[in-house]
Motif scaffolding. Structure first.
Motif, PDB file in Angstrom:
ATOM      1  N   LYS A 104     -54.077 -53.339 -79.568  1.00 30.67           N
ATOM      2  CA  LYS A 104     -54.995 -53.579 -80.610  1.00 30.67           C
ATOM      3  C   LYS A 104     -54.568 -52.841 -82.006  1.00 30.67           C
ATOM      4  O   LYS A 104     -54.634 -53.593 -83.025  1.00 30.67           O
ATOM      5  CB  LYS A 104     -56.273 -53.406 -80.231  1.00 30.67           C
ATOM      6  N   CYS A 105     -53.979 -51.530 -81.759  1.00 35.07           N
ATOM      7  CA  CYS A 105     -53.641 -50.858 -83.189  1.00 35.07           C
ATOM      8  C   CYS A 105     -52.222 -51.543 -83.643  1.00 35.07           C
ATOM      9  O   CYS A 105     -52.184 -51.712 -84.827  1.00 35.07           O
ATOM     10  CB  CYS A 105     -53.244 -49.532 -82.623  1.00 35.07           C
ATOM     11  N   PHE A 106     -51.422 -52.036 -82.719  1.00 31.62           N
ATOM     12  CA  PHE A 106     -50.212 -52.639 -83.333  1.00 31.62           C
ATOM     13  C   PHE A 106     -50.447 -54.065 -84.165  1.00 31.62           C
ATOM     14  O   PHE A 106     -50.066 -54.282 -85.150  1.00 31.62           O
ATOM     15  CB  PHE A 106     -49.476 -53.011 -82.068  1.00 31.62           C
ATOM     16  N   ARG A 107     -51.452 -54.824 -83.578  1.00 37.30           N
ATOM     17  CA  ARG A 107     -52.178 -55.968 -84.093  1.00 37.30           C
ATOM     18  C   ARG A 107     -52.807 -55.635 -85.451  1.00 37.30           C
ATOM     19  O   ARG A 107     -52.323 -56.566 -86.444  1.00 37.30           O
ATOM     20  CB  ARG A 107     -52.877 -56.842 -83.076  1.00 37.30           C
ATOM     21  N   TYR A 108     -53.261 -54.494 -85.539  1.00 33.54           N
ATOM     22  CA  TYR A 108     -54.064 -54.385 -86.761  1.00 33.54           C
ATOM     23  C   TYR A 108     -52.994 -53.874 -87.818  1.00 33.54           C
ATOM     24  O   TYR A 108     -53.167 -54.444 -89.073  1.00 33.54           O
ATOM     25  CB  TYR A 108     -54.976 -52.976 -86.603  1.00 33.54           C
ATOM     26  N   LEU A 109     -51.801 -53.089 -87.403  1.00 35.05           N
ATOM     27  CA  LEU A 109     -50.641 -52.759 -88.329  1.00 35.05           C
ATOM     28  C   LEU A 109     -49.977 -54.234 -88.795  1.00 35.05           C
ATOM     29  O   LEU A 109     -49.825 -54.165 -89.819  1.00 35.05           O
ATOM     30  CB  LEU A 109     -49.871 -51.808 -87.441  1.00 35.05           C
ATOM     31  N   ILE A 110     -49.962 -55.144 -87.929  1.00 38.43           N
ATOM     32  CA  ILE A 110     -49.281 -56.409 -88.342  1.00 38.43           C
ATOM     33  C   ILE A 110     -50.107 -57.210 -89.324  1.00 38.43           C
ATOM     34  O   ILE A 110     -49.580 -57.871 -90.333  1.00 38.43           O
ATOM     35  CB  ILE A 110     -48.921 -57.291 -87.305  1.00 38.43           C
ATOM     36  N   HIS A 111     -51.487 -56.936 -89.108  1.00 40.00           N
ATOM     37  CA  HIS A 111     -52.406 -57.705 -89.845  1.00 40.00           C
ATOM     38  C   HIS A 111     -52.294 -57.385 -91.389  1.00 40.00           C
ATOM     39  O   HIS A 111     -52.213 -58.180 -92.246  1.00 40.00           O
ATOM     40  CB  HIS A 111     -53.949 -57.555 -89.547  1.00 40.00           C
ATOM     41  N   CYS A 112     -52.136 -55.867 -91.763  1.00 39.09           N
ATOM     42  CA  CYS A 112     -52.038 -55.246 -92.777  1.00 39.09           C
ATOM     43  C   CYS A 112     -51.049 -55.586 -93.533  1.00 39.09           C
ATOM     44  O   CYS A 112     -50.960 -55.878 -94.750  1.00 39.09           O
ATOM     45  CB  CYS A 112     -52.462 -53.726 -92.506  1.00 39.09           C
ATOM     46  N   VAL A 113     -49.837 -55.495 -92.922  1.00 45.09           N
ATOM     47  CA  VAL A 113     -48.309 -55.839 -93.416  1.00 45.09           C
ATOM     48  C   VAL A 113     -48.494 -57.510 -93.910  1.00 45.09           C
ATOM     49  O   VAL A 113     -48.053 -57.797 -94.885  1.00 45.09           O
ATOM     50  CB  VAL A 113     -47.477 -55.679 -92.273  1.00 45.09           C
ATOM     51  N   ASN A 114     -48.960 -58.282 -92.966  1.00 41.52           N
ATOM     52  CA  ASN A 114     -49.222 -59.664 -93.401  1.00 41.52           C
ATOM     53  C   ASN A 114     -49.802 -59.746 -94.668  1.00 41.52           C
ATOM     54  O   ASN A 114     -49.710 -60.524 -95.543  1.00 41.52           O
ATOM     55  CB  ASN A 114     -50.012 -60.228 -92.294  1.00 41.52           C
ATOM     56  N   LEU A 115     -51.073 -58.972 -94.797  1.00 37.41           N
ATOM     57  CA  LEU A 115     -52.230 -59.072 -96.111  1.00 37.41           C
ATOM     58  C   LEU A 115     -51.387 -58.399 -97.262  1.00 37.41           C
ATOM     59  O   LEU A 115     -51.637 -58.728 -98.498  1.00 37.41           O
ATOM     60  CB  LEU A 115     -53.332 -58.510 -95.638  1.00 37.41           C
ATOM     61  N   GLY A 116     -50.423 -57.450 -96.952  1.00 36.24           N
ATOM     62  CA  GLY A 116     -49.992 -56.696 -98.115  1.00 36.24           C
ATOM     63  C   GLY A 116     -50.763 -55.448 -98.341  1.00 36.24           C
ATOM     64  O   GLY A 116     -50.785 -55.168 -99.536  1.00 36.24           O
ATOM     65  N   ALA A 117     -51.789 -55.191 -97.618  1.00 40.14           N
ATOM     66  CA  ALA A 117     -53.010 -54.427 -97.919  1.00 40.14           C
ATOM     67  C   ALA A 117     -53.398 -53.486 -96.753  1.00 40.14           C
ATOM     68  O   ALA A 117     -53.287 -53.829 -95.644  1.00 40.14           O
ATOM     69  CB  ALA A 117     -54.020 -55.008 -98.192  1.00 40.14           C
TER      70      ALA A 117
END
Length: 676
Positions: A305-318
């Motif tokens: 879940k932490c890894f997915r959150y990190l990918i989500h942030c990189v995807n958003l650029g934020a």
């Protein structure tokens, strides 16, 4: 990995052995807390505070971790509103106003309201229109200059807000910052959020708010025209408290993310975009959000879940800062083609699932037994248990890694003794109590030798009284400290010409050092004999019976005439201390004392013992970085007894060793003496 709970428990146990069991992490934190309590009054008296931050301060002990240390001055008073200025005496304090109206979120400017009396502030001052500000650039460069001028540090460079340097192979990041206790308005939503989500717990939050925050000298780099004045808000103290409030599963997930980042995701990447601070922030968000069940048998899901959150942030650029979400920590960093490449790398590991962890040899060795056998199970309770010797080794290493600043010991030893007296009356954990006991021994030794060095009244009555006090202090230190502390009493006896007493104490020390259960360093100890001899004793008795450390001689204190030259050269090179293996010092004192007493056969035997030790030892009794001084000591002993050829050979051998003590000049001078 369909059998997630079982494999998670196996990984939990494996990470306990790699990162630390709950007890080991408690030991690390308790010892650090006690060190902080002991040094705080001295630092306040001195006017300069410091704290250990980064991974080490959080309780990790990764071999590759550097030492992050923050420093600040007590007389700087940072305010967030002009009305707070009335709380301070302008004749005693430098008043600095924090401004955040025209800076990016998470960054501020520091306006100097009273002209500073301290050079460290005045040298950073720049005038902008009719106001005076502190330049973060000038302040950071001042720190770099200070460490470049010190002979103790090598390869000093500027790195973000810090002065990066090395002592041997250990990397240090020193940050000279400004401390504040008046929380800026931008952080009020974070405080409200903590109360709303009940994390961290209210007592932890109250302590965080009491301790305050810092401004570190680095700009945002969003607008290059303003970064010379911009300072970044740092919440390192708060983050340490947040990490300490984690349960052990949360702590291990944070550690697992750090391993994944360093040894898998960033492996082979020259300029990685992601740093461990992003991982820490990720865990903070996940804990506070409350959607993750942090249990040992759910560890892999927590990681994922932490890894997915990190990918989500990189995807958003934020990537929102935990304390100030408006601060997008990805801005101007994780952008463009570099962001696209990072996202591809993250997606690659995401497609692999949690089996991506097998890319790391350490994690693979933990996981493979569970994956290859459906019946392989390790009860999670085993992750909380380590052999008595291994835990004792951790306690010993944590406690004895601490070194008081030489200046504190020399100038503030009575403050330290007073502090220890007050702390001894508090309710402390066993590890805090042992740390206090060890520090008491160290301070008693320093105070005793300081009293000898500073005495000016040499009447017989005063000399006798002083001698009795010093002997009692050194005897007490040897009773509460490790085995090797007996050698300080032997040094004092040698200095005062009582060679028979030296022999008595030194032979006793040698006999105790020769026991198979002695714990000096590394893994050189008979595990069974240690368990049989001291396994059932209290921590205090274990330290006094079986633990050994190196003997430290401060350059400002006279111990014995034979090492004055080495101490003087060490002092000239800003080292301040000589560190000697107790096994070497024991033989040295035996050689010199027997020689002074005219016992020829005995001093020749002790000289042979010392030479044999250095010729045959493979870092068990003399660590590699101490071999240079050890060969020097052998040369000194040979020189004293008249073996000039042997002394010359030993001095030359000393020059061939690692120059940890920077006493090459002393060695060369001794070679000249021999060759005359």
């Amino acid at each position: 990995m369909d059998d997630i709970p079982r494999v998670s428990e196996v990984l939990y146990v494996g990470l306990c052995h790699e990162i630390g069991t709950p007890t080991e992490v408690t030991v690390r934190r308790d010892v650090e807390d006690m060190k902080e309590m002991i040094k705080k009054p001295v630092e306040i008296y001195r006017g300069d505070r410091s704290m250990l931050s980064g991974s080490y301060g959080e309780g990790f002990r990764f071999k590759s971790s550097d030492m992050d240390i923050m420093y600040w001055h007590c007389h700087h008073k940072l305010i967030s509103d002009i009305s707070q200025a009335r709380l301070y005496d302008r004749t005693k304090h430098d008043i600095i106003l924090m401004e955040d109206s025209d800076t990016p979120p998470g960054f501020v400017k520091l306006q100097i309201l009273t002209w500073p009396r301290k050079e460290c502030i005045a040298s950073s001052a720049v005038r902008v229109n009719d106001k005076v500000y502190m330049s973060s650039f000038l302040h950071q460069q001042r720190a770099v200059k200070v460490y470049k001028e010190s002979k103790s540090y090598q390869r000093v460079t500027s790195h973000g807000p810090s002065a990066n340097s090395y002592i041997g192979s250990t990397e240090y990041d020193h940050v000279l910052c400004i401390a504040g206790t008046h929380w800026p308005e931008l952080t009020l939503p974070w405080i409200e959020r903590c109360f709303r989500y009940t994390w961290p717990p209210e007592p932890v939050l109250e302590e965080i708010l009491k301790n305050g925050y810092h401004c570190v000298p680095v700009g945002s780099k969003i607008d290059s025209s303003g970064i010379i004045l911009e300072w970044r808000l740092s919440f390192s103290q708060a983050e340490q408290k947040l990490v300490s409030s984690m349960n052990h599963t949360q702590f291990l997930v944070y550690g697992l993310l750090k391993i994944f980042l360093k040894e898998i995701l960033n492996h082979g990447v020259e300029e990685p975009l992601l740093c461990s601070y992003f991982l820490k922030t990720t865990v903070f968000w996940m804990i506070q959000e409350g959607s993750v069940e942090w249990r040992p048998n759910n560890l892999l899901n927590c990681f994922w879940k932490c890894f997915r959150y990190l990918i989500h942030c990189v995807n958003l650029g934020a990537f929102p800062n935990f304390f100030i979400p408006q601060n997008n920590m990805f801005i101007n960093k994780v952008v463009g083609a570099a962001r696209t490449a990072l996202l591809e790398r993250l997606d690659h590991y995401y497609d692999m699932g949690v089996s991506c962890l097998l890319q790391n040899p350490t994690l693979r060795s933990i996981l493979e037994p569970a994956l290859s056998s459906l019946t392989f199970v390790i009860p999670s309770a085993e992750g909380h248990i380590k052999a008595v010797l291994d835990l004792d080794s951790t306690v010993r290493r944590e406690i004895m890694s601490y070194r008081f600043l030489t200046t504190d010991l020399l100038r503030c030893h009575f403050i330290l003794l007073s502090t220890i007296d007050k702390l001894s009356r508090l309710s402390l954990s066993p590890y805090q109590t042992l740390t206090l006991q060890y520090c008491t021994a160290e301070i008693l030794i320093c105070t005793a030798f300081m009293m000898v060095n500073s005495t000016s009244n040499n009447t017989c009555k005063n000399v006798y009284r002083l001698d009795r006090i010093v002997c009692n202090m050194l005897k007490l230190a040897s009773r509460v400290g490790p085995v090797s502390h007996l050698l300080y009493l032997a040094l004092y006896y040698y200095r005062t010409g009582r060679y028979n007493e030296v022999l008595c104490v030194t032979y006793l020390t040698k006999q105790r050092l020769s026991q198979p259960y002695i714990m000096y360093h590394g893994d050189y100890v008979d595990r069974q004999r240690y368990s049989e001899a001291v396994g059932s004793l209290s921590l205090s008795r274990k330290m006094n019976t079986a633990w050994v450390e190196n003997v430290t001689l401060m350059s400002e204190i006279h111990y014995i005439d034979e090492l004055i030259l080495e101490q003087e050269v060490s002092k000239q090179n800003d080292d301040g201390i000589l560190i000697i293996s107790p096994f070497v010092l024991t033989d040295m004192l035996l050689v010199l004392s027997h020689y002074r007493l005219g016992n020829r056969s005995q001093y020749l035997q002790s000289l042979t013992d010392l030479q044999t030790l250095l010729l045959n030892d493979v870092c068990r009794y003399v660590q590699s970085h101490l071999r240079g001084l050890s060969w020097q000591i052998l040369g000194i002993c040979q020189h004293v007894v008249g073996d000039l050829h042997g002394a010359l050979h030993s001095y030359q051998e000393s020059l061939r060793q690692e120059q940890f003590h920077n006493i090459k000049t002393a060695t060369e001078k001794r070679i000249v003496f021999v060759e005359r």
